[in-house]
Design an enzyme around this catalytic site. Sequence first.
Site, PDB file in Angstrom:
ATOM      1  N   ARG A 101      72.816 -12.675  42.432  1.00  0.00           N
ATOM      2  CA  ARG A 101      71.820 -13.684  42.854  1.00  0.00           C
ATOM      3  C   ARG A 101      70.931 -13.952  41.654  1.00  0.00           C
ATOM      4  O   ARG A 101      70.338 -13.027  41.083  1.00  0.00           O
ATOM      5  CB  ARG A 101      70.986 -13.171  44.034  1.00  0.00           C
ATOM      6  CG  ARG A 101      69.791 -14.047  44.327  1.00  0.00           C
ATOM      7  CD  ARG A 101      69.110 -13.739  45.646  1.00  0.00           C
ATOM      8  NE  ARG A 101      69.916 -14.219  46.757  1.00  0.00           N
ATOM      9  CZ  ARG A 101      69.456 -14.358  48.003  1.00  0.00           C
ATOM     10  NH1 ARG A 101      68.200 -14.076  48.276  1.00  0.00           N
ATOM     11  NH2 ARG A 101      70.262 -14.785  48.973  1.00  0.00           N
ATOM     12  N   HIS A 128      74.687 -21.997  47.349  1.00  0.00           N
ATOM     13  CA  HIS A 128      74.603 -20.762  48.148  1.00  0.00           C
ATOM     14  C   HIS A 128      75.875 -20.682  49.003  1.00  0.00           C
ATOM     15  O   HIS A 128      75.822 -20.758  50.232  1.00  0.00           O
ATOM     16  CB  HIS A 128      73.339 -20.775  49.010  1.00  0.00           C
ATOM     17  CG  HIS A 128      72.938 -19.435  49.543  1.00  0.00           C
ATOM     18  ND1 HIS A 128      73.650 -18.269  49.268  1.00  0.00           N
ATOM     19  CD2 HIS A 128      71.896 -19.045  50.338  1.00  0.00           C
ATOM     20  CE1 HIS A 128      73.057 -17.255  49.872  1.00  0.00           C
ATOM     21  NE2 HIS A 128      72.008 -17.693  50.523  1.00  0.00           N
ATOM     22  N   GLN A 131      76.335 -18.226  52.058  1.00  0.00           N
ATOM     23  CA  GLN A 131      75.608 -18.722  53.226  1.00  0.00           C
ATOM     24  C   GLN A 131      76.466 -19.745  53.975  1.00  0.00           C
ATOM     25  O   GLN A 131      76.575 -19.720  55.198  1.00  0.00           O
ATOM     26  CB  GLN A 131      74.281 -19.364  52.775  1.00  0.00           C
ATOM     27  CG  GLN A 131      73.465 -19.942  53.912  1.00  0.00           C
ATOM     28  CD  GLN A 131      73.009 -18.886  54.884  1.00  0.00           C
ATOM     29  OE1 GLN A 131      72.423 -17.891  54.492  1.00  0.00           O
ATOM     30  NE2 GLN A 131      73.269 -19.074  56.171  1.00  0.00           N
ATOM     31  N   ASP A 220      66.144 -25.772  56.164  1.00  0.00           N
ATOM     32  CA  ASP A 220      65.852 -24.643  55.266  1.00  0.00           C
ATOM     33  C   ASP A 220      64.402 -24.813  54.814  1.00  0.00           C
ATOM     34  O   ASP A 220      63.789 -25.876  55.025  1.00  0.00           O
ATOM     35  CB  ASP A 220      66.833 -24.661  54.071  1.00  0.00           C
ATOM     36  CG  ASP A 220      66.651 -23.482  53.123  1.00  0.00           C
ATOM     37  OD1 ASP A 220      65.988 -22.490  53.501  1.00  0.00           O
ATOM     38  OD2 ASP A 220      67.167 -23.543  51.987  1.00  0.00           O
ATOM     39  N   CYS A 260      69.205 -21.072  57.457  1.00  0.00           N
ATOM     40  CA  CYS A 260      69.765 -19.945  56.705  1.00  0.00           C
ATOM     41  C   CYS A 260      68.843 -18.727  56.723  1.00  0.00           C
ATOM     42  O   CYS A 260      69.293 -17.610  56.496  1.00  0.00           O
ATOM     43  CB  CYS A 260      70.067 -20.368  55.276  1.00  0.00           C
ATOM     44  SG  CYS A 260      68.604 -20.921  54.393  1.00  0.00           S
ATOM     45  N   ARG A 288      76.853 -13.689  58.370  1.00  0.00           N
ATOM     46  CA  ARG A 288      76.936 -13.400  56.935  1.00  0.00           C
ATOM     47  C   ARG A 288      77.826 -12.167  56.716  1.00  0.00           C
ATOM     48  O   ARG A 288      78.656 -12.126  55.817  1.00  0.00           O
ATOM     49  CB  ARG A 288      75.531 -13.117  56.351  1.00  0.00           C
ATOM     50  CG  ARG A 288      74.563 -14.290  56.375  1.00  0.00           C
ATOM     51  CD  ARG A 288      74.977 -15.386  55.420  1.00  0.00           C
ATOM     52  NE  ARG A 288      75.161 -14.919  54.060  1.00  0.00           N
ATOM     53  CZ  ARG A 288      74.198 -14.858  53.132  1.00  0.00           C
ATOM     54  NH1 ARG A 288      72.982 -15.260  53.417  1.00  0.00           N
ATOM     55  NH2 ARG A 288      74.451 -14.440  51.902  1.00  0.00           N
TER      56      ARG A 288
HETATM   57  N1   CP Z   1      69.879 -16.614  53.834  1.00  0.00           N
HETATM   58  C1   CP Z   1      69.728 -15.713  52.833  1.00  0.00           C
HETATM   59  O1   CP Z   1      70.403 -15.778  51.807  1.00  0.00           O
HETATM   60  O2   CP Z   1      68.793 -14.782  53.085  1.00  0.00           O
HETATM   61  P1   CP Z   1      68.223 -13.705  52.042  1.00  0.00           P
HETATM   62  O3   CP Z   1      67.426 -14.475  51.013  1.00  0.00           O
HETATM   63  O4   CP Z   1      67.371 -12.803  52.871  1.00  0.00           O
HETATM   64  O5   CP Z   1      69.368 -12.996  51.398  1.00  0.00           O
HETATM   65  N1  NVA Z   2      66.742 -22.467  49.579  1.00  0.00           N
HETATM   66  C1  NVA Z   2      66.283 -21.115  49.752  1.00  0.00           C
HETATM   67  C2  NVA Z   2      67.340 -20.298  50.399  1.00  0.00           C
HETATM   68  C3  NVA Z   2      66.964 -18.868  50.666  1.00  0.00           C
HETATM   69  C4  NVA Z   2      68.079 -18.093  51.292  1.00  0.00           C
HETATM   70  C5  NVA Z   2      65.901 -20.523  48.409  1.00  0.00           C
HETATM   71  O1  NVA Z   2      66.616 -20.759  47.408  1.00  0.00           O
HETATM   72  O2  NVA Z   2      64.885 -19.849  48.319  1.00  0.00           O
END
Ligand code: CP
Ligand code: NVA
Length: 301
Positions: A101, A128, A131, A220, A260, A288
């Site tokens: 990430r 993502h 997701q 989101d 998400c 997930r």
């Molecule tokens: N939806 C998602 O990726 O959640 P986290 O940021 O908690 O991993």
């Molecule tokens: N769009 C959000 C998704 C988090 C899972 C972010 O990037 O923070």
Amino acid sequence: MKRDFLTVWDLSSHEVAGLLERAIAMKAGKDSRACPILGKSVGLIFEKPSTRTRVSFEVGIYQLGGQTVCMSPAELQLGRGETIGDTAQALSRYLNAIVIRTSAHERLDTFAQTASIPVINGLSDKHHPCQTLADLMTMQEQKGRLKGLKVAFVGDGNNVCNSLIEAASRMEFNLSVACPEGFEPDQEIFARASAASQSKILVMRNPHEAAQMADVIYTDVWVSMGQERNAGEKKEKFRDYQVNSRLLSGAKSDVAVLHCLPAHRGEEITADVMDGPNSWVFDQAENRLHAQKALLEMILS
Ligand code: CP
Ligand code: NVA
């Protein structure tokens, strides 16, 4: 040849369909194969916070018989200037796959180009895809199909939205994205997805038009990780892009609401909708785990 999963495009529609079928079987406890990744080690590097991604990968890998090695940049020499390429090469000598990430998607591309093991995108500023696998699984469970569904994404044209656009193209559902001016999804992703598909992928301003007769409404956060500096200004622009009961009244009565997570009740979604009968957000969060297990099994065994 190693299989990376950096964007939704990395899987064919046939592979996505097979993976969802497998994930649904795993969820139902119909695991035909015990420990398909027994003895394999998967690294997890998180350069941003995470609740769902980290825990679902750690638990999923354990359930598949593998081992995880969790790393934060502060613990790695990466935080002291070692290059991504050197890190990727060294870690490839120990691990069987790695989940990352990060912020800039290019960091993932560089890692994947240098690593000799599969690299999985656990979220970047642009995509993502893990997701999205859970999103597709939840839609498949709730609606019994993906092809031809009418899906509305209301809010910021962000990483989650970009990956959903690619999925609409791959799996042939119709997607209307409603966002304020200046917050559209990535232009290149949109153009490629629209050109490659029979499904209707639209970007519009009016959230009610997007949600009209929708089977699924997705939202989101208005402010993604790393964008906190201009949060106040941004939230002002998104005031009309809230998923609330008024928005739902124009959709099909059995519309499935997805998010998400993490959510900000009272901003992009109201508490009554988030906790109401149309909301499948915690099933989506659970998925997930199942979808990523199916992905790991496909990539590693
Ligand atoms: N939806 C998602 O990726 O959640 P986290 O940021 O908690 O991993
Ligand atoms: N769009 C959000 C998704 C988090 C899972 C972010 O990037 O923070």
